[in-house]
Design an enzyme around this catalytic site. Structure first.
Site, short mmCIF file in Angstrom:
data_model
loop_
_atom_site.label_atom_id
_atom_site.label_comp_id
_atom_site.label_asym_id
_atom_site.label_seq_id
_atom_site.Cartn_x
_atom_site.Cartn_y
_atom_site.Cartn_z
N ASP A 162 -5.93 -9.71 -11.24
CA ASP A 162 -4.52 -10.52 -11.40
C ASP A 162 -4.38 -11.44 -12.73
O ASP A 162 -3.44 -10.91 -13.51
CB ASP A 162 -4.22 -11.59 -10.27
CG ASP A 162 -4.48 -10.88 -9.05
OD1 ASP A 162 -3.63 -10.00 -8.51
OD2 ASP A 162 -5.53 -11.50 -8.12
N HIS A 190 -5.39 -14.18 -3.45
CA HIS A 190 -5.10 -12.67 -4.12
C HIS A 190 -4.11 -11.89 -3.13
O HIS A 190 -4.53 -11.24 -2.28
CB HIS A 190 -6.49 -11.97 -4.20
CG HIS A 190 -6.24 -10.74 -4.62
ND1 HIS A 190 -5.86 -10.09 -5.63
CD2 HIS A 190 -6.66 -9.42 -3.95
CE1 HIS A 190 -5.73 -8.74 -6.01
NE2 HIS A 190 -6.40 -8.44 -4.86
P1 NAD Z 1 -13.09 2.62 -0.16
O1 NAD Z 1 -12.51 2.90 1.38
O2 NAD Z 1 -12.85 3.65 -1.13
O3 NAD Z 1 -14.64 2.13 -0.22
C1 NAD Z 1 -14.99 1.19 0.72
C2 NAD Z 1 -16.52 1.51 0.96
O4 NAD Z 1 -16.88 0.34 2.10
C3 NAD Z 1 -16.41 2.80 1.93
O5 NAD Z 1 -17.46 3.74 1.35
C4 NAD Z 1 -17.02 2.25 3.20
O6 NAD Z 1 -17.83 3.31 3.86
C5 NAD Z 1 -17.68 1.05 2.95
N1 NAD Z 1 -17.86 -0.09 4.08
C6 NAD Z 1 -16.98 -0.14 4.88
N2 NAD Z 1 -17.65 -1.17 5.81
C7 NAD Z 1 -18.71 -1.36 5.30
C8 NAD Z 1 -19.71 -2.39 5.61
N3 NAD Z 1 -19.81 -3.26 6.64
N4 NAD Z 1 -21.00 -2.51 4.94
C9 NAD Z 1 -21.18 -1.63 3.89
N5 NAD Z 1 -20.15 -0.78 3.38
C10 NAD Z 1 -19.17 -0.74 4.15
O7 NAD Z 1 -12.30 1.19 -0.74
P2 NAD Z 1 -12.28 0.66 -2.27
O8 NAD Z 1 -10.97 1.25 -2.85
O9 NAD Z 1 -13.68 0.67 -2.93
O10 NAD Z 1 -11.94 -0.98 -1.95
C11 NAD Z 1 -12.89 -1.73 -1.38
C12 NAD Z 1 -12.16 -3.18 -1.14
O11 NAD Z 1 -11.89 -3.82 -2.22
C13 NAD Z 1 -10.85 -3.03 -0.38
O12 NAD Z 1 -10.62 -3.91 0.78
C14 NAD Z 1 -9.78 -3.20 -1.19
O13 NAD Z 1 -8.61 -3.60 -0.62
C15 NAD Z 1 -10.53 -4.28 -2.09
N6 NAD Z 1 -9.84 -4.30 -3.23
C16 NAD Z 1 -9.69 -5.87 -3.86
C17 NAD Z 1 -9.44 -5.92 -5.02
C18 NAD Z 1 -9.01 -7.62 -5.58
O14 NAD Z 1 -8.83 -7.50 -6.74
N7 NAD Z 1 -9.77 -8.44 -5.18
C19 NAD Z 1 -8.98 -4.96 -6.00
C20 NAD Z 1 -8.91 -3.69 -5.44
C21 NAD Z 1 -9.37 -3.20 -4.20
C1 LMR Z 2 -5.23 -4.79 -5.82
O1 LMR Z 2 -4.87 -5.97 -6.03
O2 LMR Z 2 -4.99 -3.59 -6.31
C2 LMR Z 2 -6.20 -4.91 -4.82
O3 LMR Z 2 -6.18 -5.80 -3.92
C3 LMR Z 2 -5.70 -3.56 -3.82
C4 LMR Z 2 -4.44 -3.97 -2.77
O4 LMR Z 2 -4.51 -3.48 -1.89
O5 LMR Z 2 -3.50 -4.05 -3.74
#
Ligand code: NAD
Ligand code: LMR
Length: 331
Positions: A162, A190
């Site tokens: 952000d 967030h």
């Molecule tokens: P994704 O689905 O591509 O990958 C997630 C991975 O986690 C998968 O490979 C899955 O098998 C694995 N997984 C699920 N449960 C698990 C567990 N208990 N232990 C270990 N691995 C596990 O998702 P992504 O795009 O990589 O996003 C991951 C997370 O990050 C999501 O929750 C997304 O919303 C979050 N995210 C947060 C921010 C932020 O700014 N805070 C930004 C982007 C994404």
């Molecule tokens: C983001 O801010 O891009 C991540 O938290 C993914 C989402 O769900 O928006």
């Protein structure tokens, strides 16, 4: 091994996911801990994703990164956290179009209590943890509360994406390089209630409100763009942000382990000790500065009535999320 330094043990959960596919290569390249610091990657996935993880590990091998001192691939949390100095909790489901991040609590919340316990049991005594999986503030709260042995100050949740979004928007509006924009604070959750704070931000050392004359944009559209940027990316890409998220993970950790440039700060969600009247124990996005070892919330920033209102709204949302997960947290 680079310069004989002891490698940092970095656990990444969800390592075969979208963010992992960008993040692991950045860490192994030295972007997180610097060009002299070797790392061992300890990669956790769920069992069905282990084959995909092996493919990612093959690609890491094929990069021949000089700083990558080893890899451990596992579907057992305790093995992944063994001896970890840094834990990046990415593994969790991402939201789909039309969802709020808090809608993920039912699916993801249950992951973080057991992982908190496993970290407390197995990680290095100096472990620090950054939670990325959404909703990241409340997931960090769940994990932290399940790991009372680990000092609360070692837990972080990611609001840096952000901050970076806000920096880019302000730079584009002012037609200045992004590096000229500093002092971006993102307050609270967030989520769409977050408060990206242009009033305390600076461009080339000057208050943003002195440089950008369109104050209506700064108080309205700018805030909304940053609050909704995650959803905008999902709508355009058909999947949630990944490379920019991985970049923000790298930035978050680098900003915690290195001293903050004088006068600046960075945004990360940390445990509240009551700063800015935020209730204690919430995992709240604050402006934070670090000396490389310890961090502090930047004190005494000014807020007008609108800013205080926004901070109260995001606080209320975090309290509601906390209430929703009370069964996942030891009483
Ligand atoms: P994704 O689905 O591509 O990958 C997630 C991975 O986690 C998968 O490979 C899955 O098998 C694995 N997984 C699920 N449960 C698990 C567990 N208990 N232990 C270990 N691995 C596990 O998702 P992504 O795009 O990589 O996003 C991951 C997370 O990050 C999501 O929750 C997304 O919303 C979050 N995210 C947060 C921010 C932020 O700014 N805070 C930004 C982007 C994404
Ligand atoms: C983001 O801010 O891009 C991540 O938290 C993914 C989402 O769900 O928006």
């Amino acid at each position: 091994m680079s310069g004989g330094k002891v490698p940092i043990q970095v656990t990444v959960t969800g390592a075969a996911g979208q963010i992992g596919y960008s993040l692991l290569f950045r860490i192994a390249h030295g972007d997180m801990f610097g060009p002299e610091q070797p790392v061992v990657l300890r990669l956790l996935e769920i069992e069905p994703a282990m084959k995909a993880l092996e493919g990612v590990a093959m690609e890491l091998d094929d990069c021949a990164f000089p700083l990558l001192a080893g890899m451990q691939l596992t579907h057992k949390a305790e093995d992944a956290f063994e001896g970890a100095n840094w834990v990046l909790l990415v593994g969790a489901a991402p939201r789909k179009q039309g969802m709020e991040r808090s809608d993920l609590l039912n699916v993801n919340g249950g992951i973080f209590g057991p992982q908190g316990k496993a970290i407390a049991k197995k990680a290095s005594s100096d472990v620090r943890i950054l939670v990325v999986g959404n909703p990241c503030n409340t997931n960090a709260y769940i994990a932290r509360m399940n790991a009372p042995e680990i000092p609360a100050e070692r837990w972080f949740a990611m609001t840096r994406l952000d901050e970076n979004r806000a920096r880019a928007q302000i730079a584009q509006k002012a037609k200045v390089p992004v590096a000229a924009v500093t002092n971006i604070a993102v307050w609270g959750n967030h989520s769409t209630t977050q408060y990206p704070d242009a009033a305390n931000a600076r461009i080339a050392g000057l208050p943003v409100f002195e440089v950008i004359s369109d104050h209506g944009w700064l108080k309205g559209k700018f805030v909304e763009i940053v609050q909704k940027r995650g959803a905008s990316v999902i709508e355009a890409r058909g999947a949630s942000s990944a490379a920019s998220a991985a970049n923000a993970v790298v930035d978050s950790v680098a900003s915690i382990v290195n001293p903050t440039p004088w006068g600046d700060w960075h945004s990360v969600a940390v445990v509240s000790h009551g700063e800015y009247s935020v209730p204690e124990w919430l995992q709240f996005g604050f402006p934070v500065r670090s000396n490389g070892e310890q961090w502090e919330v930047v004190p005494d920033l000014h807020h007008d009535d609108d800013a205080w209102k926004r901070i109260r709204v995001t606080t209320q949302e975090l309290l509601q999320e906390q209430e929703m997960v009370k069964e996942l947290v030891p009483s």
